[in-house]
Design a protein around this motif. Structure first.
Motif, PDB file in Angstrom:
ATOM      1  N   ILE A 240      40.750   9.592 -46.015  1.00  0.00           N
ATOM      2  CA  ILE A 240      39.519  10.365 -45.867  1.00  0.00           C
ATOM      3  C   ILE A 240      38.380   9.598 -46.526  1.00  0.00           C
ATOM      4  CG2 ILE A 240      40.120  11.756 -47.909  1.00  0.00           C
ATOM      5  CD1 ILE A 240      38.597  14.088 -46.575  1.00  0.00           C
ATOM      6  N   ALA A 241      37.361   9.275 -45.729  1.00  0.00           N
ATOM      7  CA  ALA A 241      36.170   8.577 -46.221  1.00  0.00           C
ATOM      8  C   ALA A 241      35.027   9.578 -46.252  1.00  0.00           C
ATOM      9  CB  ALA A 241      35.838   7.392 -45.321  1.00  0.00           C
ATOM     10  N   MET A 285      38.541   7.977 -50.184  1.00  0.00           N
ATOM     11  CA  MET A 285      37.529   6.941 -50.397  1.00  0.00           C
ATOM     12  C   MET A 285      36.173   7.626 -50.475  1.00  0.00           C
ATOM     13  SD  MET A 285      39.222   4.426 -47.553  1.00  0.00           S
ATOM     14  CE  MET A 285      39.831   5.867 -46.660  1.00  0.00           C
ATOM     15  N   ASN A 286      35.699   7.872 -51.692  1.00  0.00           N
ATOM     16  CA  ASN A 286      34.462   8.621 -51.892  1.00  0.00           C
ATOM     17  C   ASN A 286      33.263   7.674 -51.930  1.00  0.00           C
ATOM     18  OD1 ASN A 286      33.060  11.008 -52.142  1.00  0.00           O
ATOM     19  ND2 ASN A 286      33.483  11.269 -54.318  1.00  0.00           N
ATOM     20  N   LEU A 287      32.069   8.251 -51.770  1.00  0.00           N
ATOM     21  CA  LEU A 287      30.796   7.507 -51.745  1.00  0.00           C
ATOM     22  C   LEU A 287      30.763   6.492 -50.608  1.00  0.00           C
ATOM     23  CD1 LEU A 287      30.171   6.842 -55.556  1.00  0.00           C
ATOM     24  CD2 LEU A 287      29.633   8.854 -54.176  1.00  0.00           C
ATOM     25  N   GLN A 288      31.344   6.848 -49.481  1.00  0.00           N
ATOM     26  CA  GLN A 288      31.376   5.959 -48.321  1.00  0.00           C
ATOM     27  C   GLN A 288      30.694   6.637 -47.141  1.00  0.00           C
ATOM     28  OE1 GLN A 288      32.385   2.832 -48.717  1.00  0.00           O
ATOM     29  NE2 GLN A 288      32.941   3.353 -50.834  1.00  0.00           N
ATOM     30  N   ARG A 289      29.548   6.112 -46.764  1.00  0.00           N
ATOM     31  CA  ARG A 289      28.764   6.675 -45.666  1.00  0.00           C
ATOM     32  C   ARG A 289      29.077   5.931 -44.377  1.00  0.00           C
ATOM     33  NH1 ARG A 289      23.666   9.407 -45.440  1.00  0.00           N
ATOM     34  NH2 ARG A 289      22.572   9.041 -43.468  1.00  0.00           N
ATOM     35  N   GLU A 303      32.824   1.741 -39.053  1.00  0.00           N
ATOM     36  CA  GLU A 303      32.080   0.825 -39.914  1.00  0.00           C
ATOM     37  C   GLU A 303      31.309   1.644 -40.952  1.00  0.00           C
ATOM     38  OE1 GLU A 303      28.472  -2.479 -39.607  1.00  0.00           O
ATOM     39  OE2 GLU A 303      29.486  -1.782 -37.779  1.00  0.00           O
ATOM     40  N   LEU A 304      31.369   1.211 -42.202  1.00  0.00           N
ATOM     41  CA  LEU A 304      30.725   1.914 -43.301  1.00  0.00           C
ATOM     42  C   LEU A 304      29.447   1.201 -43.728  1.00  0.00           C
ATOM     43  CD1 LEU A 304      33.927   2.586 -45.449  1.00  0.00           C
ATOM     44  CD2 LEU A 304      32.868   4.123 -43.772  1.00  0.00           C
ATOM     45  N   GLU A 305      28.544   1.953 -44.354  1.00  0.00           N
ATOM     46  CA  GLU A 305      27.288   1.373 -44.839  1.00  0.00           C
ATOM     47  C   GLU A 305      27.530   0.274 -45.862  1.00  0.00           C
ATOM     48  OE1 GLU A 305      24.270   1.793 -43.931  1.00  0.00           O
ATOM     49  OE2 GLU A 305      24.123   3.708 -42.863  1.00  0.00           O
ATOM     50  N   ASN A 450      24.840  15.861 -39.143  1.00  0.00           N
ATOM     51  CA  ASN A 450      24.837  14.464 -39.592  1.00  0.00           C
ATOM     52  C   ASN A 450      25.569  13.596 -38.571  1.00  0.00           C
ATOM     53  OD1 ASN A 450      23.537  15.058 -42.112  1.00  0.00           O
ATOM     54  ND2 ASN A 450      25.495  15.851 -42.854  1.00  0.00           N
ATOM     55  N   THR A 451      24.927  13.382 -37.443  1.00  0.00           N
ATOM     56  CA  THR A 451      25.586  12.661 -36.349  1.00  0.00           C
ATOM     57  C   THR A 451      24.771  11.505 -35.795  1.00  0.00           C
ATOM     58  OG1 THR A 451      24.641  14.244 -34.767  1.00  0.00           O
ATOM     59  CG2 THR A 451      26.864  14.726 -35.619  1.00  0.00           C
ATOM     60  N   GLU A 452      23.699  11.126 -36.471  1.00  0.00           N
ATOM     61  CA  GLU A 452      22.864  10.033 -35.946  1.00  0.00           C
ATOM     62  C   GLU A 452      23.672   8.758 -35.724  1.00  0.00           C
ATOM     63  OE1 GLU A 452      20.151  12.816 -38.187  1.00  0.00           O
ATOM     64  OE2 GLU A 452      22.125  11.915 -38.528  1.00  0.00           O
ATOM     65  N   TRP A 453      24.637   8.518 -36.571  1.00  0.00           N
ATOM     66  CA  TRP A 453      25.447   7.299 -36.495  1.00  0.00           C
ATOM     67  C   TRP A 453      26.390   7.280 -35.282  1.00  0.00           C
ATOM     68  CZ3 TRP A 453      30.935   7.348 -37.496  1.00  0.00           C
ATOM     69  CH2 TRP A 453      31.443   8.612 -37.814  1.00  0.00           C
ATOM     70  N   LEU A 454      26.489   8.410 -34.579  1.00  0.00           N
ATOM     71  CA  LEU A 454      27.412   8.513 -33.445  1.00  0.00           C
ATOM     72  C   LEU A 454      26.728   8.379 -32.080  1.00  0.00           C
ATOM     73  CD1 LEU A 454      29.549  11.488 -34.776  1.00  0.00           C
ATOM     74  CD2 LEU A 454      30.332   9.113 -34.486  1.00  0.00           C
TER      75      LEU A 454
END
Length: 514
Positions: A240-241, A285-289, A303-305, A450-454
């Protein structure tokens, strides 16, 4: 100061201390100092390991006290009375200085101890703020673990001159070495990551090296937590990220409609979610955007920030939603300088002032009712020609003498100089533009997913929600979604949790059939 029940509870907690603790108080002849003196007397009487030393004058805020060990001169400081939500912060500080180990992963503690530099944190709070204790407790822990770190909690209601001088209009507000560091809820991990950039880079490399998951959940709110538990119970490799575990629940004050839990608070509920997930073999995995979703050769990639990429055979997206902005001139410029989103946290900072609430749904009307008991006057501004809140809330609102409602009004600007001084709106019936003089604006107009990344990866509705079927399946095979980020109606914690379980079962069904 403390009643008999609280004294008994405090004594029971302090039995866990293994080392002596000294409280050094800076006092004067003010009523606030007298209250602090009474509180410290109760603490000393609750444990033979605690001694209190009083000083007059000196370089520190008055009244305040530092919790340290005899012969040492470092440890957390409280300026003002740490009561209300901050009483827990006080108890934890006493325990940790007294040798009781904090419930924090060893690797994170070692990272705190290894921080190189001198850090002096000041965190301004209100005692009714449910977001503040997390920040206070994180900074206190850092001050206990590393003698080069100083942390002071400052009760804004007592130190009003500082609030005015530093133009603080939202809590928690943190200063580091005299410079603004951050506003709002921050976890220990977030604070450490912000000052230890090399640690973030090390974590990204570790994440990138992980083997593919059977199920990867993106998002750590109720939907993500439920998905993780249900997936792990199937005995498959689960990760879980999450940008922040708990999600929007962390910003929720009271929860009274989660069946079987009569009442709780958001932060407490979020902690319970994480503890439940950690009971299973889940890689958290916390603090992962999340930055992008891609379909690789036989695997799905997230892919993560941070620059790392995670791979999985199936994915459950549960990135939730956030407060919707009104997107007018002044909103961004005056955020935390009069523009706020949490009446419970920031309301006390506007005591005796005039504020507006934008939004006539349940959250807006509830905010206006809460604020009316604190501030001088509340103006509720609603775009529609009628309020949309439940009738019981509307009746309560109408009974309040210091509230007026403006309907059919479109907010066009939030005005100010260094801080907010007014709000402009257009009367939708006449077209006239009008101005309301005030010192604060609370925005309560709903959520945005929160779906802009999709975008371009999965099908989204016209509102940006992820389109899902009855099993939580998205338009991409192997990619499922759950919670407030989806087209499922009625954004509720209990519905999100159920959706998370359903999506995990859908992902498992996909794995055994493909």
């Amino acid at each position: 100061m403390l009643d008999t029940n609280m004294k008994a509870q405090l004594a029971a907690y302090l039995e866990r201390m293994t080392q002596p603790v000294e409280i050094v108080a800076s006092l004067d002849d003010s009523p606030a100092s007298a209250e602090m003196q009474a509180l410290l007397k109760d603490i000393a009487e609750a444990s033979a390991r605690v001694t209190v030393t009083e000083t007059r004058g000196g370089p520190h805020r008055t009244p305040s006290f530092q919790i340290t060990r005899p012969g040492e001169n470092h440890g957390p400081r409280f300026a003002g009375l740490p009561m209300g939500h901050e009483f827990t912060s006080l108890v934890l500080a006493l325990l940790q200085v007294g040798g009781y180990p904090p419930k924090v992963e060893q690797a994170l503690l070692e990272q705190v101890r290894a921080l190189d530099g001198d850090f002096e944190f000041e965190v301004y709070v209100s005692l009714t703020c449910h977001n503040c204790p997390d920040v206070v407790q994180a900074l206190n822990l850092m001050a206990v673990q590393n003698p080069r770190i100083k942390a002071t909690m400052i009760e804004g209601g007592l130190f009003q001159d500082e609030i005015k001088e530093r133009e603080i209009m939202g809590v928690p507000t943190v200063f580091l070495n005299g410079t603004m560091f951050g506003n709002g809820r921050m976890s220990l991990e977030e604070i450490v990551a912000k000052i230890d950039t090399s640690g973030a880079e090390r974590e990204a490399k570790k994440i990138a090296a992980k083997d593919p998951f059977d199920v990867l959940i993106v998002g750590g709110g109720p939907a993500g937590a439920a998905a993780a538990v249900y997936a792990a119970r199937k005995g498959i490799r689960t990760g879980i990220a999450s940008e922040r575990f708990g999600g929007q629940v962390l910003d929720t004050l009271g929860i009274e409609n989660f069946i079987s839990v009569k009442e709780t608070e958001g932060p407490k509920f979020a902690l319970a979610l994480e503890e439940h997930v950690r009971n299973y073999d889940v890689d958290i995995m916390n603090l992962q955007r999340a930055k992008a979703l891609k379909r690789g050769t036989g695997l799905i990639e997230v892919e993560l920030e941070s620059g790392a990429t995670l791979k999985a055979k199936s994915v459950v997206i549960s990135t939730g939603a956030r407060w919707r902005n009104i997107n007018v001139p002044g909103e961004k410029e005056f955020k935390n300088k009069g523009v706020a989103y949490c009446p419970h946290c920031d309301g006390p900072l506007f005591k005796g002032k005039r504020v507006a609430v934008i939004g006539g749904g349940n959250s807006g009307v509830e905010a206006a009712i809460d604020l009316a008991g604190i501030v001088k006057h509340v103006t509720l501004v609603e775009f529609d020609s009628k309020l949309r809140a439940d009738e019981v809330l509307q009746r309560k609102l109408r009974s309040l003498p210091n509230v007026n409602v403006i309907l059919n009004a479109q907010t066009t600007a939030i005005t100010g100089d260094h801080t907010v001084n007014g709000l402009d709106y257009q009367d939708r019936a006449t077209g006239d533009t009008r101005h309301v003089e005030l010192e604060g604006v609370f925005v309560q107009i709903g959520l945005v997913p929160n779906t802009e990344w999709l975008k371009g990866s999965v099908d989204l509705s016209k509102y940006g929600e992820i389109v899902v079927d009855a099993k939580g399946q998205t338009s991409v095979p192997g990619v499922f979604a759950a919670g407030d980020a989806t087209t499922v109606p009625f954004k509720q914690i209990i519905i999100a949790a159920g959706d998370g379980a359903k999506a995990a079962l859908g992902a498992f069904d996909h794995l055994i059939r493909s």
